[in-house]
Design a protein around this motif. Structure first.
Motif, PDB file in Angstrom:
ATOM      1  N   LEU A  13       0.779  -1.296  -0.100  1.00  0.00           N
ATOM      2  CA  LEU A  13      -0.009  -0.152   0.145  1.00  0.00           C
ATOM      3  C   LEU A  13       0.904   1.297  -0.041  1.00  0.00           C
ATOM      4  O   LEU A  13       1.909   1.260   0.744  1.00  0.00           O
ATOM      5  CB  LEU A  13      -0.831   0.232   1.302  1.00  0.00           C
ATOM      6  CG  LEU A  13      -1.762  -0.983   1.659  1.00  0.00           C
ATOM      7  CD1 LEU A  13      -2.623  -1.023   2.905  1.00  0.00           C
ATOM      8  CD2 LEU A  13      -2.807  -1.337   0.176  1.00  0.00           C
ATOM      9  N   ASP A  14       0.607   2.068  -0.902  1.00  0.00           N
ATOM     10  CA  ASP A  14       1.173   3.505  -0.758  1.00  0.00           C
ATOM     11  C   ASP A  14       0.145   4.443  -0.056  1.00  0.00           C
ATOM     12  O   ASP A  14      -1.012   4.757  -0.450  1.00  0.00           O
ATOM     13  CB  ASP A  14       1.251   4.029  -2.085  1.00  0.00           C
ATOM     14  CG  ASP A  14       1.592   5.591  -2.228  1.00  0.00           C
ATOM     15  OD1 ASP A  14       1.776   6.339  -1.129  1.00  0.00           O
ATOM     16  OD2 ASP A  14       2.184   6.108  -3.213  1.00  0.00           O
ATOM     17  N   THR A  15       0.262   4.599   1.070  1.00  0.00           N
ATOM     18  CA  THR A  15      -0.419   5.221   2.352  1.00  0.00           C
ATOM     19  C   THR A  15      -0.688   6.746   1.838  1.00  0.00           C
ATOM     20  O   THR A  15      -1.709   7.418   2.138  1.00  0.00           O
ATOM     21  CB  THR A  15      -0.161   5.073   3.719  1.00  0.00           C
ATOM     22  OG1 THR A  15       1.140   5.605   3.823  1.00  0.00           O
ATOM     23  CG2 THR A  15      -0.311   3.486   4.102  1.00  0.00           C
ATOM     24  N   ALA A  17      -0.722   8.044  -1.374  1.00  0.00           N
ATOM     25  CA  ALA A  17      -1.730   8.163  -2.496  1.00  0.00           C
ATOM     26  C   ALA A  17      -2.738   7.369  -2.554  1.00  0.00           C
ATOM     27  O   ALA A  17      -3.909   7.268  -3.333  1.00  0.00           O
ATOM     28  CB  ALA A  17      -0.855   7.893  -3.837  1.00  0.00           C
ATOM     29  N   ASN A  18      -2.941   6.740  -1.464  1.00  0.00           N
ATOM     30  CA  ASN A  18      -4.090   5.457  -1.257  1.00  0.00           C
ATOM     31  C   ASN A  18      -4.275   4.512  -2.300  1.00  0.00           C
ATOM     32  O   ASN A  18      -5.306   4.575  -2.935  1.00  0.00           O
ATOM     33  CB  ASN A  18      -5.388   6.352  -0.874  1.00  0.00           C
ATOM     34  CG  ASN A  18      -5.378   7.111   0.515  1.00  0.00           C
ATOM     35  OD1 ASN A  18      -4.932   6.593   1.285  1.00  0.00           O
ATOM     36  ND2 ASN A  18      -5.910   8.298   0.435  1.00  0.00           N
ATOM     37  N   ARG A  19      -3.203   4.263  -2.821  1.00  0.00           N
ATOM     38  CA  ARG A  19      -3.116   3.072  -3.965  1.00  0.00           C
ATOM     39  C   ARG A  19      -2.433   1.910  -3.698  1.00  0.00           C
ATOM     40  O   ARG A  19      -1.530   1.861  -2.645  1.00  0.00           O
ATOM     41  CB  ARG A  19      -2.552   3.846  -5.018  1.00  0.00           C
ATOM     42  CG  ARG A  19      -2.802   5.191  -5.418  1.00  0.00           C
ATOM     43  CD  ARG A  19      -2.206   5.517  -6.589  1.00  0.00           C
ATOM     44  NE  ARG A  19      -2.033   4.621  -7.639  1.00  0.00           N
ATOM     45  CZ  ARG A  19      -1.845   4.676  -8.883  1.00  0.00           C
ATOM     46  NH1 ARG A  19      -1.494   5.917  -9.382  1.00  0.00           N
ATOM     47  NH2 ARG A  19      -1.911   3.585  -9.797  1.00  0.00           N
ATOM     48  N   GLN A  32       3.678  -3.253   7.501  1.00  0.00           N
ATOM     49  CA  GLN A  32       2.475  -2.847   6.834  1.00  0.00           C
ATOM     50  C   GLN A  32       1.242  -3.242   7.672  1.00  0.00           C
ATOM     51  O   GLN A  32       0.152  -2.673   7.741  1.00  0.00           O
ATOM     52  CB  GLN A  32       2.449  -3.196   5.371  1.00  0.00           C
ATOM     53  CG  GLN A  32       1.032  -2.858   4.602  1.00  0.00           C
ATOM     54  CD  GLN A  32       1.134  -2.851   3.158  1.00  0.00           C
ATOM     55  OE1 GLN A  32       1.707  -2.293   2.583  1.00  0.00           O
ATOM     56  NE2 GLN A  32       0.413  -3.976   2.766  1.00  0.00           N
ATOM     57  N   LYS A  36      -1.803  -1.199   9.234  1.00  0.00           N
ATOM     58  CA  LYS A  36      -3.337  -1.353   9.051  1.00  0.00           C
ATOM     59  C   LYS A  36      -4.093  -1.777  10.463  1.00  0.00           C
ATOM     60  O   LYS A  36      -5.305  -1.396  10.630  1.00  0.00           O
ATOM     61  CB  LYS A  36      -3.357  -2.543   8.046  1.00  0.00           C
ATOM     62  CG  LYS A  36      -2.924  -2.188   6.773  1.00  0.00           C
ATOM     63  CD  LYS A  36      -3.037  -3.337   5.922  1.00  0.00           C
ATOM     64  CE  LYS A  36      -4.436  -3.983   5.591  1.00  0.00           C
ATOM     65  NZ  LYS A  36      -4.336  -5.068   4.805  1.00  0.00           N
ATOM     66  N   GLN A  39      -4.420   1.334  12.486  1.00  0.00           N
ATOM     67  CA  GLN A  39      -5.383   2.367  12.022  1.00  0.00           C
ATOM     68  C   GLN A  39      -6.902   1.842  11.833  1.00  0.00           C
ATOM     69  O   GLN A  39      -7.646   2.408  11.547  1.00  0.00           O
ATOM     70  CB  GLN A  39      -4.942   2.648  10.541  1.00  0.00           C
ATOM     71  CG  GLN A  39      -3.791   2.981  10.408  1.00  0.00           C
ATOM     72  CD  GLN A  39      -3.441   4.419  10.919  1.00  0.00           C
ATOM     73  OE1 GLN A  39      -4.456   5.194  10.933  1.00  0.00           O
ATOM     74  NE2 GLN A  39      -2.690   4.758  11.880  1.00  0.00           N
ATOM     75  N   THR A  40      -7.334   0.473  12.226  1.00  0.00           N
ATOM     76  CA  THR A  40      -8.338  -0.015  12.089  1.00  0.00           C
ATOM     77  C   THR A  40      -8.969  -0.246  13.682  1.00  0.00           C
ATOM     78  O   THR A  40      -8.568  -1.113  14.492  1.00  0.00           O
ATOM     79  CB  THR A  40      -8.504  -1.401  11.559  1.00  0.00           C
ATOM     80  OG1 THR A  40      -7.870  -1.297  10.197  1.00  0.00           O
ATOM     81  CG2 THR A  40      -9.875  -1.972  11.253  1.00  0.00           C
TER      82      THR A  40
END
Length: 121
Positions: A13-15, A17-19, A32, A36, A39-40
Motif C-alpha cells: 500500500l502507498d498510504t 496516494a491511497n493506492r 504494513q 493497518k 489504523q483499524t
C-alpha cells in the motif's frame, strides 16, 4: 508431514496516494500489517473478524492513569493476533493534554522495529 509456514506476501500500500503499488513480503509486510491493525478500530468494519484491529477510541475522556495501563494492553493484544509477531515491548507512554503517544517495539519473525501511535484521550 511437516507444517510449512505460509508466505506473508500481500499487496503493498502507498498510504500517501491511497493506492496499491505492487506486492510486499517479509519484514515490510509485517510493518504494513502493524500499520493497518493500528489504523483499524476493532468491531467497526464487518469485513474484518472480531480479532482484527485495536480498541483505542474507548480511551477518549478516560483518566490518564487508566489510559496508561490500557493503551499498552490494547496495542499488544491487537498486534499479537498476527502470527508473525511474537512480542510487543519496551513501551513509552506520554500523555500531553488530550493526546496520548505510545512508542513501542514490535518483535517479529523477521526483525524488530519501533512503532508509534497517537490517540486522542
Amino acid at each position: 508431514m511437516t507444517e510449512q509456514a505460509e508466505t506473508s506476501k500481500t499487496y503493498k500500500l502507498d498510504t500517501v496516494a491511497n493506492r496499491i503499488i505492487g506486492l510486499t513480503d517479509g519484514p515490510d509486510a509485517v510493518r504494513q500489517s502493524v500499520f493497518k491493525i493500528l489504523q483499524t478500530e476493532r468491531y467497526r468494519f464487518f469485513c474484518y473478524s472480531a480479532d482484527y484491529g485495536v480498541e483505542l477510541e474507548g480511551l477518549v475522556g478516560a483518566d490518564p492513569a487508566f489510559v496508561r495501563s490500557e493503551i499498552k494492553r490494547r496495542i499488544s493484544e491487537a498486534l499479537l493476533q498476527d502470527d508473525r509477531i511474537s512480542e510487543v515491548n519496551d513501551f513509552s507512554i506520554e500523555i500531553d493534554a488530550d493526546v496520548a503517544k505510545a512508542t513501542f517495539t514490535v518483535v517479529s519473525d523477521f526483525r524488530s522495529f519501533r512503532e508509534e501511535v497517537r490517540q486522542d484521550v
